[in-house]
Scaffold this active site. Sequence first.
Site, PDB file in Angstrom:
ATOM      1  N   LYS A  81     -34.524  33.143 -70.686  1.00 40.30           N
ATOM      2  CA  LYS A  81     -33.102  33.468 -70.499  1.00 40.30           C
ATOM      3  C   LYS A  81     -32.558  34.037 -71.808  1.00 40.30           C
ATOM      4  O   LYS A  81     -32.888  33.526 -72.887  1.00 40.30           O
ATOM      5  CB  LYS A  81     -32.353  32.197 -70.093  1.00 40.30           C
ATOM      6  N   SER A 156     -25.947  30.043 -63.981  1.00 40.32           N
ATOM      7  CA  SER A 156     -25.930  31.242 -64.781  1.00 40.32           C
ATOM      8  C   SER A 156     -27.315  31.820 -65.062  1.00 40.32           C
ATOM      9  O   SER A 156     -27.417  32.972 -65.472  1.00 40.32           O
ATOM     10  CB  SER A 156     -25.258  30.939 -66.123  1.00 40.32           C
ATOM     11  N   SER A 180     -26.812  25.316 -64.038  1.00 42.35           N
ATOM     12  CA  SER A 180     -27.260  26.700 -64.213  1.00 42.35           C
ATOM     13  C   SER A 180     -28.761  26.923 -64.088  1.00 42.35           C
ATOM     14  O   SER A 180     -29.206  28.072 -64.087  1.00 42.35           O
ATOM     15  CB  SER A 180     -26.795  27.226 -65.576  1.00 42.35           C
TER      16      SER A 180
END
Lengths: 492, 96, 480
Positions: A81, A156, A180
């Site tokens: 990420k 997210s 997330s």
Amino acid sequence: MSGDPADLTIAEAAAALRSGALSAADLLAAVRRRAGATEAQLHAYLTLDVEGAERAAEAADAALSRGEDPGPLAGIPLAIKDNMCTRGIETTSGSRLLAGYRPPYDATVVGRLRAAGAVIVGKTNLDEFAMGSSTENSAYGPTRNPWDPDRVPGGSSGGSAAAVAVGSALGALGSDTGGSIRQPAALCGIVGLKPTYGLVSRYGLVAFASSLDQIGPFARTVEDAATLFEAICGHDPSDATSYRGVPPVVRPTLEAGPEGLRVGVIAELAGEGNEPAVLAAFGRTLEALEVAGAEVREVSLPSIPYALDAYYLIAPAECSANLARFDGVRYGRRLPGDTVEQMMAATRRDGFGPEVTRRILLGTYALSAGYYEAFYGRAQQVRTLVIEDFARAYGRVDVLVCPTSPTTAFAIGERTEDPLAMYLADVCTIPSNLVGGPGISLPVGRDGAGLPIGFQVLAPPLGEAVLLRAARAVEVLAGFAARPALATSEAR
Amino acid sequence: MPVPIDIAKVARLARLALTPDEMEAYGAQLGAILEHAASLQALDIQGVPPTAHPLPMLNALRPDEVEETLEREEVLAQAPDRDGPYFRVPPFMEDE
Amino acid sequence: MGYEAVIGVETHVELATRSKMFCGCPNGFGAEPNSSICPVCLGLPGALPVPNARAIEATVSLGLALGAEVAPHSVFHRKNYFYADLPKNYQISQFDLPLCRGGHLDVEAEGGTRRVGLTRIHLEEDTGKSTHLGASGRIRAAEAVLLDFNRSGVPLMEVVSEPDLRSPEEARAFAAELRAVILALGISEARLEEGQMRFDANVSVRPEGGSGLGTKVEIKNMNSLRSLQRALAFEAERQTGLLSAGGEVEQETRHWDEAAGCTRAGRSKEESSDYRYFPEPDLVPVALEAALLDRLREALPELPAQRRARYAALGLDAGAARLVAEGDGYGPLLDAAVAAGADPRQGANWLTGEVTAHLRRLGITLADAPLTGAHLGELHGLVAAGRLSATAAKEVLAGVLEGEGTPAEVAARRDLIQISDETVLEAAVAEVLAAHPAEVERLRAGEQRLIGFLVGKVMQVTGGKADPRRVSEAVRRAAG
């Protein structure tokens, strides 16, 4: 070997690498082909580290050819990420403010994966600074759901979830502040694990809410998630909130099955707030667990209705301070200004998207003179109540379960105008961030539109062994094997 | 009832140069979120201690030892503006 | 009507640790700009702080030395404000749970002793340094600001006093005494000229003998004992003038302008003080174990007040006692000298006199000089045995400080040893008397002033190496 290596699990790929049936270079090439075929539609990645990945694959192949045992992650293509720092490789956190920013250091987790011989394919898309539940808040455009490109992948960590779902990485790291990792895992039909707070170092993770943030893995199987967890967990002296004891040992009990497992169904989160298809799949899984020998009972956690509100005060408050450093002085994009104050205010107004701006304002307000006690102080007291509620429940059951998300993947644009509706997407995942215990989501079925449905298991802090044992049992019982249509390397 | 907020003051504290339209829009949204959060006000939590950390830990300290520093050029290469070995910014408005 | 000042002082002290407060960057003065930096003290995304155990121990040591209560549970908070030299735009500091509370420091000033209460001692991190580029050097006229983050994250201890001080002189004495304690503990070099010790103060005035408190003004930016005293004197007079003229004092923050010798109003109040403190979520609480506190307590050195009292008891006058107690390295050297047989007063006189003067001439500090307590003991022995005159002893000290060796070696090399061999001395006397029979006759007839003449002749013959006192005795004996 038969089949596309991009469709292998980490365990399968590691075995193939060791037997010589597959080289790390070929595996990387297959994953790259998959990315080439899917990225135009999916947009899971923000940056591909072409050279670094090739070097890592070569190194893994060299170690394997020397007959060394380089460990279970050597040569395995993984995605990170884009809120985890990678030295010399652009790390934007999905923010315009950090466009072009190349950190001078690696996050601890990145260092651990590199040391384990993993091949880091690239950096994945996210809601700006990990704030959001749909990956629509990225300054670089949304990631799409591999099961239906008109829908969101969740967030997210939507880029990491989508990449693993289609096979443009065999596993990935995400971060979970209020769900997330687990929510996008649910919406993309894969496994997502949020470990106990403090088990995985946060050093090098661009902070959103320090007391809630935790890094964890995405994978296609519970076993792969366990492998990644083992590689990244453990004490880090650079993180003062890092757990100093020995991390839980998960592998010996992974296959212990559901028999005798005491499973508590969270009454407040497993009822009418969920879509019917979600509830149906959740109910079927519970029945299967019971039939297989688990003791299933309902558990009430009366503080849960307040958890969401407490979270949406604590997280913005911490974020308002954490994001203060983005001021255009030392790094990132700067807008001009006659004075440094004007420069900072203009830079921040321009650099942050609406959701981040909203949370900074909310957190600033909640901490400001005269409101601290009513908002932030009170939220921290509610946090205590939630922790006590969960502790009482874990006195009676081994794990708690509920749907991961009340809905399956929603349409792009559907909720962007209504922040509160978006916040409700996290209602099932937020409580465990407040508590600090681990949680995992795994796919157990699909709705009428073919969209995957996630099942969430929660365990007390440091309870990863029982968590993963329960998750593995659910995985076996659910037998979820579907793959998104997008998971192909064929030219479209 | 939505909570009234001095959004201009909050924006100043947060160093965000918002336009009047933006302030109005954010003010309304914050009001709605805080109205939802008003549920907390109804809870009887007197005497409940606040939790700042999910895990009870103490004394996570480091020994007083020197570790490696960053290469100045690698750091300054990221700076929006520099002057030799320094970061450079516009002048300060206030005389503090 | 007369007015008196009511003053409280906040002292910031950079601690002399090897590494910074929350990262492993070297904590040192004078490095190349932006060379002692890392992700943590530069506020890079993703970096996390880890507190320096030594900095916490140093702060607690000061608390223990000053009778403060060490908190069983202490917490770091974030203090939020935007400033370009503050990389995270929040400072990790302490709020309602500081490391130490209470305690006091006794200050001698204006002929009396005042006990000054301490509110708290806490720990925080220093900011970077900004250089304002522009023709006049004044901030408003600057064209740009250059930032150096070497100082960012240096451990900064803050000592907050109660408003117990009643004059600028007392405030200065308080600051000086606090500095002496800090130096005795060895927790900071406390070099004022390098900004290692900086002062803010709260001051108000009230009718003399009153008990209420006037409106207080905070003064910032005082970097020396002298500027602390000057700023407070200016401010007390300014406030007294306002009140005497029937005006009012406005509650505000003012800045000391050293060059202009006045305080100036700072930024307006608005919400600049809304620091939005909240517990630093990247750190966990500090709860020091009793065993560590015991160890720190046992390791406390003799404090300046105790040392001064001890030297006074050894016969030193108050001035010498203070000089020796507070001069860097003087106390231990005098103690070693006394242990080696030196007379305390004689030793103190040497240290505060010839030694200090000669060090200044050489441009070195006592720490760099080769002088030891044993040297002073030896020197005392030479003087007491009559082998060195008081004047020669000073010359010997100079030689020792210049690295010529032990006092005996220096005295020998510089040919300063007095004749102590009686037969040699008597032979010289006999020679002189024989050469001056007329003068001897007149002396014998009662002309006493001729002793001086004859002693002078003997000193001439011996090349000045005879002890004049003993020569005088020998002349009397021989002529008697």
